[in-house]
Scaffold this motif. Sequence first.
Motif, PDB file in Angstrom:
ATOM      1  N   ALA A 163       5.350  -4.554   6.932  1.00 57.37           N
ATOM      2  CA  ALA A 163       4.442  -4.394   5.803  1.00 57.37           C
ATOM      3  C   ALA A 163       4.322  -5.702   5.030  1.00 57.37           C
ATOM      4  N   ARG A 164       5.442  -6.413   4.867  1.00 59.99           N
ATOM      5  CA  ARG A 164       5.423  -7.675   4.142  1.00 59.99           C
ATOM      6  C   ARG A 164       4.544  -8.680   4.867  1.00 59.99           C
ATOM      7  N   ALA A 165       4.671  -8.712   6.217  1.00 56.33           N
ATOM      8  CA  ALA A 165       3.848  -9.631   6.995  1.00 56.33           C
ATOM      9  C   ALA A 165       2.376  -9.253   6.890  1.00 56.33           C
ATOM     10  N   LEU A 166       2.087  -7.934   6.807  1.00 54.08           N
ATOM     11  CA  LEU A 166       0.692  -7.499   6.687  1.00 54.08           C
ATOM     12  C   LEU A 166       0.119  -7.862   5.317  1.00 54.08           C
ATOM     13  N   GLY A 167       0.994  -8.059   4.333  1.00 50.62           N
ATOM     14  CA  GLY A 167       0.554  -8.397   2.991  1.00 50.62           C
ATOM     15  C   GLY A 167      -0.332  -9.629   2.964  1.00 50.62           C
ATOM     16  N   ALA A 168      -0.122 -10.546   3.881  1.00 47.73           N
ATOM     17  CA  ALA A 168      -0.917 -11.779   3.918  1.00 47.73           C
ATOM     18  C   ALA A 168      -2.260 -11.554   4.614  1.00 47.73           C
ATOM     19  N   ASP A 169      -2.540 -10.323   5.028  1.00 45.27           N
ATOM     20  CA  ASP A 169      -3.784  -9.997   5.721  1.00 45.27           C
ATOM     21  C   ASP A 169      -4.000 -10.902   6.942  1.00 45.27           C
ATOM     22  N   PRO A 170      -3.046 -10.932   7.859  1.00 48.20           N
ATOM     23  CA  PRO A 170      -3.129 -11.881   8.974  1.00 48.20           C
ATOM     24  C   PRO A 170      -4.121 -11.422  10.046  1.00 48.20           C
ATOM     25  N   LYS A 171      -4.691 -12.396  10.735  1.00 48.40           N
ATOM     26  CA  LYS A 171      -5.505 -12.073  11.906  1.00 48.40           C
ATOM     27  C   LYS A 171      -4.579 -11.865  13.096  1.00 48.40           C
ATOM     28  N   LEU A 172      -3.496 -12.686  13.127  1.00 48.13           N
ATOM     29  CA  LEU A 172      -2.534 -12.592  14.222  1.00 48.13           C
ATOM     30  C   LEU A 172      -1.157 -12.274  13.645  1.00 48.13           C
ATOM     31  N   LEU A 173      -0.562 -11.198  14.177  1.00 51.14           N
ATOM     32  CA  LEU A 173       0.750 -10.788  13.687  1.00 51.14           C
ATOM     33  C   LEU A 173       1.781 -11.021  14.788  1.00 51.14           C
ATOM     34  N   LEU A 174       2.824 -11.788  14.478  1.00 49.46           N
ATOM     35  CA  LEU A 174       3.875 -12.046  15.465  1.00 49.46           C
ATOM     36  C   LEU A 174       5.071 -11.139  15.155  1.00 49.46           C
ATOM     37  N   LEU A 175       5.405 -10.261  16.077  1.00 45.97           N
ATOM     38  CA  LEU A 175       6.524  -9.343  15.859  1.00 45.97           C
ATOM     39  C   LEU A 175       7.673  -9.718  16.778  1.00 45.97           C
ATOM     40  N   ASP A 176       8.837 -10.030  16.173  1.00 45.63           N
ATOM     41  CA  ASP A 176       9.991 -10.461  16.966  1.00 45.63           C
ATOM     42  C   ASP A 176      10.984  -9.315  17.104  1.00 45.63           C
ATOM     43  N   GLU A 177      10.974  -8.646  18.233  1.00 47.97           N
ATOM     44  CA  GLU A 177      11.853  -7.509  18.525  1.00 47.97           C
ATOM     45  C   GLU A 177      11.859  -6.456  17.425  1.00 47.97           C
ATOM     46  N   PRO A 178      10.694  -5.896  17.122  1.00 44.32           N
ATOM     47  CA  PRO A 178      10.645  -4.911  16.025  1.00 44.32           C
ATOM     48  C   PRO A 178      11.411  -3.636  16.344  1.00 44.32           C
ATOM     49  N   ALA A 179      11.611  -3.299  17.621  1.00 42.46           N
ATOM     50  CA  ALA A 179      12.275  -2.032  17.964  1.00 42.46           C
ATOM     51  C   ALA A 179      13.791  -2.169  18.078  1.00 42.46           C
ATOM     52  N   ALA A 180      14.298  -3.398  17.907  1.00 45.42           N
ATOM     53  CA  ALA A 180      15.741  -3.605  18.065  1.00 45.42           C
ATOM     54  C   ALA A 180      16.509  -2.714  17.110  1.00 45.42           C
TER      55      ALA A 180
END
Lengths: 252, 298, 289
Positions: A163-180
């Motif tokens: 959610a914090r990363a989405l706060g910047a309204d990004p076009k490209l979202l990089l997720l580093d092992e979100p399911a870990a």
Amino acid sequence: MPLLEIKNLTMRFGGLTAVKNLTMTVEEGEIRSLIGPNGAGKTTVFNVLTGIYQPSKGNAFFQGREICSLRPYQVTSIGITRTFQNIRLFGNMTVLDNILIGMHTRTRSELLASVLKVRATRTEEAEARDQARELLQFVGLAGKEQELARNLPYGQQRRLEIARALGADPKLLLLDEPAAGMNPQETSDLMELITTIRAMGRTILLIEHDMKVVMNISDRVAVLDYGEKIADSTPQEVQKDEKVVKAYLGEG
Amino acid sequence: MISAYYYNLLILIGINIILALGLNLITGYTGQLSLGHAAFMSVGGYASGILTVKTGIPFLPALVIGALVAAALGFLVGLPTLRLRGDYLAIATLGFGEILRVTFLNLEITGGPFGLRGLAKETNGLIVFIATVIALVVIWSLINSRVGRAMIAIREDEVAAEAMGINTTRYKVLAFVVGAFFAGIAGGLYAHWFRYLNPASFGFMKSIEILCMVVLGGLGSTTGAVVGAATLTYAPEFLRSFFPVISEYRMLFYGALLVVLMLLRPQGIMGTSEFSPLKVYHWIRSRQGVKTTVGSDS
Amino acid sequence: MLQQLVNGLVLGSIYALIALGYTMVYGVLQLINFAHGEIYMAGAFLGLYLTVSLKLPFPVAFVLAMAGAALIGVTVERIAYRPLRRSPRLAVLISAIGMSIFLQNLSLYLNGPATRGFLPPFKVYPIRIGEIKTSSLEVIILVVAILLMVGLQYLIRRTKIGKAMRATALDKETAALMGINVDRIISYTFAIGSSLGAAAGVLVGMYLNAVDPMMGLMPGLKGFVAAVLGGIGNIPGAMAGGLILGTAEVFGVAFMRSEWRDAIAFAILIVVLLIKPSGILGQNTQEKV
């Protein structure tokens, strides 16, 4: 033109080559995955893309614009944000404040406006708070606004980071092992969340070890082994690839 | 009327609160350990003092100009050194403070080792009170704004803050500039209260004293900075009248205080929490609530 | 010119001895041990009392002063740093500053503020070689400092403890997994660093014929500058940094008024930090994300 284009990227640390001559693209609107055994250099790619490391060779282009010479905060301001493998929330701040910091690039108030509390600042702050609440609702953290980030359970911390990363309204979202470290229920919720984020028109580059997640939601998968790309195709093709199987299971 | 003794003490408390508020912004909120805060104070003091004594500029404009000079120096120091990691920054600010002290010791315009004399007594209780309130309001609004959030994010995790689009260098410099500005104000007030400035008063130990106030009150709490400054200004006076033996070893006590605080209560008196009238109101209400329930029972 | 070089080398070897204590501790703990200057001061006082009051033979007193300071150093680590091993760095740094001020003022309380004379308990001969004027004391300082540094290099490079120290500096967790008692190695590091600081304290005390509770402040800071100059955490760097700083200071004072002396070290520090923060012999490291 692809949204993101990585060209001949090499990253060396002393004698160690973490990423070797990597070329890959990310098309607008896709869920693109980057997988590989531990230490294959996946997170290093993220660190280069987000300006934390300067590549030893090669370059990366976002919407045709060279990004490797940018500092991390500049990368964020042109529309790329990320999450971290080892969660890096602002632990002693509230959940809401974490999101508001994520929205930093979209808000404007500087020193004088903040101190004098001009009308524009107050309006901006109120609007930002509303949007932050919406984002928390979206990732399923409504009602947690005033809790300290470090007091959230692990799965919720991962969601808060997204959610914090989405706060910047990004076009490209990089997720580093979100399911870990997530349980099966949390993982399946996460998959739904990622596909919804894509449906909203964002592009996703995903590093993940959980093959169920990768194979179910990715459009294309690139495989790194010892810093080199050994396969790059659809999830079905990659699963059948001999080199990939070998890299994961080891020889013999 | 309050006695001259307490009047003097209150003025000192006000000046120290302004100093502590500024350092708290830099160290408590933004997480950058500065060991040269007294240097910014000395710049404000000397700059305003030289202006009133040698050019005849009235006190208030001189006070503000002195603070602006301190702020400019905060910018000059901040810009290059803030790229340094925490402990290097600490030592660089310390070095900067020492260089400045030696400079004031050797310049003619500052009176060198004999100090700057002949200042008029312009500082009074009202001016100190107004300055303290302004500092309090400015710092308070700042930390509760977008800018303050960015500063706290830097303290919490610099890499993550930068990844969220925060230009960390810019906000660190900003914290230094604002902190130095208020230190400059405090210096100007100090100069025109004691009417005499000496480089020896603004050495490393003075910086440590201000740091003690902030740490005791609670790094990252504005209420804490006020409480810490008031306590450590009053404590030596209190000890002097009741436990004269202890007051002789004030610095021994400061040193032990820093260690013991870090070991037992690193968050200081206030932690990062703040005093607010609303909280007190709720607290009193809840107490009364208990009383009435008890009353209706009987 | 040559005369200044000799003076610079004597001063520099002292800074180098102090710098070693900073650099060793920084190597294993990534902590600026602010109390190190006070250990140096304590060493000087111990040396003074052991030779002048107890009339012990100088070599015995010298070794005992080093041992006493080692004990103080280890105690400081136990009390003020070890409980904070997992705390934020800011907390440990503040604790170190507190410890420094505490020891300084404790010494003020125990020894009084007055400066004590510390005449060498042996005869000092002036020595002249051509244009250069020096003394047997200066020669002794230089020789003792060099012997200690060579001994330290041997300890670090050739012994089992040295190997354990290097492993601990590289990676505490892995070292612990390999069966190294990290806490004990950290204690050794403080003991060795502190004893070198004390050696410097005794030598300076005799050289300047002066010992006082505040004497650790400036040399302490300058020792740190020397450590940074050479690349903090780097032992040969600390030696080189000390010699360069000592020489620079002597030459600087020759060209400027001596009042600026204390500013020279800090100006060097800031320039080094801006141009190459890793120091002349240090390596650039990047934070792992």
